[in-house]
Motif scaffolding. Structure first.
Motif, PDB file in Angstrom:
ATOM      1  N   PRO A  47       0.803  -1.230   0.000  1.00  0.00           N
ATOM      2  CA  PRO A  47       0.000   0.000   0.000  1.00  0.00           C
ATOM      3  C   PRO A  47       0.832   1.275   0.000  1.00  0.00           C
ATOM      4  O   PRO A  47       0.387   2.282  -0.553  1.00  0.00           O
ATOM      5  N   ASP A  48       2.049   1.209   0.563  1.00  0.00           N
ATOM      6  CA  ASP A  48       2.889   2.416   0.562  1.00  0.00           C
ATOM      7  C   ASP A  48       3.257   2.821  -0.868  1.00  0.00           C
ATOM      8  O   ASP A  48       3.128   3.984  -1.248  1.00  0.00           O
ATOM      9  N   VAL A  49       3.695   1.827  -1.641  1.00  0.00           N
ATOM     10  CA  VAL A  49       4.073   2.102  -3.028  1.00  0.00           C
ATOM     11  C   VAL A  49       2.849   2.536  -3.825  1.00  0.00           C
ATOM     12  O   VAL A  49       2.932   3.406  -4.686  1.00  0.00           O
ATOM     13  N   LEU A  51       0.260   4.198  -2.749  1.00  0.00           N
ATOM     14  CA  LEU A  51      -0.022   5.618  -2.451  1.00  0.00           C
ATOM     15  C   LEU A  51       0.907   6.527  -3.242  1.00  0.00           C
ATOM     16  O   LEU A  51       0.454   7.526  -3.831  1.00  0.00           O
ATOM     17  N   ALA A  52       2.197   6.180  -3.235  1.00  0.00           N
ATOM     18  CA  ALA A  52       3.152   7.021  -3.967  1.00  0.00           C
ATOM     19  C   ALA A  52       2.822   7.041  -5.449  1.00  0.00           C
ATOM     20  O   ALA A  52       2.856   8.090  -6.094  1.00  0.00           O
ATOM     21  N   ALA A  55      -0.252   9.237  -6.093  1.00  0.00           N
ATOM     22  CA  ALA A  55      -0.004  10.675  -5.976  1.00  0.00           C
ATOM     23  C   ALA A  55       0.866  11.180  -7.115  1.00  0.00           C
ATOM     24  O   ALA A  55       0.586  12.215  -7.709  1.00  0.00           O
ATOM     25  N   ILE A  56       1.933  10.451  -7.431  1.00  0.00           N
ATOM     26  CA  ILE A  56       2.895  10.935  -8.431  1.00  0.00           C
ATOM     27  C   ILE A  56       2.401  10.614  -9.840  1.00  0.00           C
ATOM     28  O   ILE A  56       2.338  11.488 -10.706  1.00  0.00           O
ATOM     29  N   GLY A  59      -1.517  12.068 -10.281  1.00  0.00           N
ATOM     30  CA  GLY A  59      -1.679  13.501 -10.053  1.00  0.00           C
ATOM     31  C   GLY A  59      -0.613  14.328 -10.722  1.00  0.00           C
ATOM     32  O   GLY A  59      -0.856  15.022 -11.708  1.00  0.00           O
ATOM     33  N   LEU A  60       0.619  14.222 -10.175  1.00  0.00           N
ATOM     34  CA  LEU A  60       1.677  15.147 -10.574  1.00  0.00           C
ATOM     35  C   LEU A  60       2.041  15.027 -12.046  1.00  0.00           C
ATOM     36  O   LEU A  60       1.989  16.002 -12.784  1.00  0.00           O
ATOM     37  N   VAL A  63      -0.631  16.100 -14.762  1.00  0.00           N
ATOM     38  CA  VAL A  63      -0.790  17.559 -14.886  1.00  0.00           C
ATOM     39  C   VAL A  63       0.439  18.171 -15.543  1.00  0.00           C
ATOM     40  O   VAL A  63       0.346  19.032 -16.426  1.00  0.00           O
ATOM     41  N   MET A  64       1.618  17.659 -15.156  1.00  0.00           N
ATOM     42  CA  MET A  64       2.862  18.196 -15.701  1.00  0.00           C
ATOM     43  C   MET A  64       2.942  17.954 -17.214  1.00  0.00           C
ATOM     44  O   MET A  64       3.280  18.853 -17.978  1.00  0.00           O
ATOM     45  N   VAL A  67       0.471  20.291 -19.036  1.00  0.00           N
ATOM     46  CA  VAL A  67       0.973  21.659 -19.150  1.00  0.00           C
ATOM     47  C   VAL A  67       2.083  21.723 -20.190  1.00  0.00           C
ATOM     48  O   VAL A  67       2.153  22.656 -20.997  1.00  0.00           O
ATOM     49  N   ALA A  68       2.953  20.692 -20.211  1.00  0.00           N
ATOM     50  CA  ALA A  68       4.070  20.698 -21.163  1.00  0.00           C
ATOM     51  C   ALA A  68       3.570  20.628 -22.596  1.00  0.00           C
ATOM     52  O   ALA A  68       4.055  21.356 -23.464  1.00  0.00           O
ATOM     53  N   LYS A  71       2.388  23.873 -23.723  1.00  0.00           N
ATOM     54  CA  LYS A  71       3.395  24.904 -23.937  1.00  0.00           C
ATOM     55  C   LYS A  71       4.163  24.719 -25.241  1.00  0.00           C
ATOM     56  O   LYS A  71       4.544  25.686 -25.870  1.00  0.00           O
ATOM     57  N   VAL A  72       4.432  23.467 -25.606  1.00  0.00           N
ATOM     58  CA  VAL A  72       5.305  23.227 -26.753  1.00  0.00           C
ATOM     59  C   VAL A  72       4.461  23.008 -28.003  1.00  0.00           C
ATOM     60  O   VAL A  72       3.579  22.171 -28.028  1.00  0.00           O
TER      61      VAL A  72
ATOM     62  N   GLN B 142       4.928  10.199   0.425  1.00  0.00           N
ATOM     63  CA  GLN B 142       3.606  10.115  -0.186  1.00  0.00           C
ATOM     64  C   GLN B 142       2.753  11.324   0.188  1.00  0.00           C
ATOM     65  O   GLN B 142       2.094  11.931  -0.664  1.00  0.00           O
ATOM     66  N   THR B 149       0.409  17.894  -5.083  1.00  0.00           N
ATOM     67  CA  THR B 149      -0.678  17.768  -6.062  1.00  0.00           C
ATOM     68  C   THR B 149      -1.771  18.788  -5.780  1.00  0.00           C
ATOM     69  O   THR B 149      -2.337  19.375  -6.707  1.00  0.00           O
TER      70      THR B 149
END
Lengths: 187, 232
Positions: A47-49, A51-52, A55-56, A59-60, A63-64, A67-68, A71-72, B142, B149
């Motif tokens: 579960p720890d992995v 969650l990461a 989130a990454i 989510g991150l 969106v990144m 946006v990229a 832009k390009v 996390q 986010t």
């Protein structure tokens, strides 16, 4: 059963994101892939992995990437010279300083698009029929032709500022591809 | 020219087939029985030794805290590298977002409303994951990523550059310093006030919140630097 379903779904979405035509759709498929990956980690008791990853990956990075891609915007130039036997990077030096560098500088500074140059020694008619480039530079018998669409705003700007952009060469012919047919294109 | 291409293709296919065979062999070969000394060592008595109920938190904050230090260092170096790369672009400053007016015509009304509703809950769950990192799944990294986010979804709704990145950078470096100092004093030098469950848990919560805040500031620096200093 559930594990097989998850692994097959991972493969399917990875394939979708690689082979998709639209880059934004690719990014969304990648987000779905990350989500299924998080569920898979959860299924394997991590579960720890998970969650990461949620989130990454979802989510991150989604969106990144979005946006990229916003832009390009790439402007695709194709340089055609049929006289050259085997094309390598040295063959392009004859127009490097006179045409390519000023054109790239103009595109980057004024038009704010990313220039991208491809070169070939195939026949210009074949290239135009089969490939989809924004602009063609055709070199033939010391003459330079520029092909482009008249509906393309960036191409119109290049033509309007051609005297400032390219100063060394005086005889450049501009041909709008949608106004002439390919047969009398070099007339 | 075409022949070399063919040879390279054949070599590639051979490598792929060979790699697939090795992976399948390792995956399907259950003949070898391996002892699990590390697994036994880490899972036998971790609650009494470290005060964490989550064995993963026990590993990365106590048994293997040295790895955590280098992970934090790696994130900080990558943030510094991102800043350095965008400094190399001489015209970066001119692309900064300078309109004060809210540019809402491109954004969907639905997205704005929904993000406005979800935003506090995302921050809450981020803080929860950080503070309960030693009890439940989760932890500093996390939780920090979830907080980042939340900040990034804020960019989607309100694309404005009112964050002071230099202050955030300084905070990140100070946090890294304290992330290094805390386990060096507590775990390596054993300068504990009392070796009880309570002090161990306080150490866990402190470390998790430090790591979470550091990851949050690092990821948001990377994102905002990327959005406002790169490209147009």
């Amino acid at each position: 059963m559930f594990q097989t379903f998850l692994l097959i779904a991972l493969l399917v979405f990875a394939t979708f994101s690689v082979f998709s035509d639209n880059i934004k759709r690719s990014v969304i498929y990648l987000g779905v892939f990350s989500l299924i990956m998080a569920v898979t980690y959860l299924h394997y008791n991590a579960p720890d992995v998970a969650l990461a990853e949620a989130a990454i990956g979802v989510g991150l990075s989604t969106v990144m990437y979005l946006v990229a891609t916003k832009k390009v915007s790439v402007y695709d130039i194709c340089y055609v010279n049929e006289d050259v036997e085997i094309f390598n990077d040295d063959s392009i030096t004859e127009i490097m300083n006179s045409v390519v560098r000023p054109l790239e500088k103009f595109l980057e500074r004024t038009e704010e698009v990313e220039p991208q140059l491809a070169y070939t020694n195939h026949e210009i008619e074949k290239i135009m029929r089969e490939d989809n480039h924004d602009m063609f530079i055709h070199r033939k018998n010391n003459l330079t032709y520029i092909y482009g669409e008249s509906t393309d705003a960036v191409f119109q700007d290049i033509i309007a500022n051609l005297n400032d952009v390219i100063t060394d060469i005086t005889d450049i012919r501009v041909i709008y591809r949608d106004e002439v047919t390919l047969d009398d294109g070099n007339a | 020219m075409t022949e070399t291409h063919k040879i390279i293709d054949i070599v590639r296919i051979l490598f792929a087939v060979l790699g697939a065979f090795v992976v399948l062999f390792l995956f399907l070969n259950h003949a070898e029985q391996i002892d699990t000394p590390l697994f036994d060592y880490f899972t036998s008595d971790f609650i009494a030794e470290t005060g964490a109920q989550n064995s993963v938190a026990a590993i990365y904050l106590n048994y293997r805290v040295f790895d955590t230090l280098f992970e934090a260092l790696m994130l900080m170096v990558s943030v510094m590298e991102v800043i350095n790369v965008s400094w190399a672009n001489k015209h970066a400053e001119q692309y900064r977002y300078e309109e004060d007016e809210l540019n809402r015509k491109n954004n969907s009304e639905i997205v704005i409303r929904m993000v406005g509703i979800i935003y506090p809950f995302v921050i809450l769950i981020g803080l929860y994951v950080i503070i309960n990192g030693h009890v439940s799944p989760g932890g500093g990294f996390q939780g920090g990523a979830i907080l980042a986010t939340a900040l990034i979804t804020r960019y989607l709704v309100y694309p404005n550059f009112d964050l002071d990145l230099h202050v955030l950078e300084k905070i990140e470096k100070l946090l890294f310093l304290s992330i290094v100092t805390t386990p060096v004093l507590y775990v390596f030098m054993q300068l504990q006030p009392a070796n009880t469950d309570l002090s161990n848990q306080i150490y866990m919560i402190l470390m998790n919140s430090l790591i979470g805040l550091k990851v949050f500031s690092g990821l948001s620096i990377i994102f905002y630097r990327f959005v406002f200093y790169e490209g147009r």
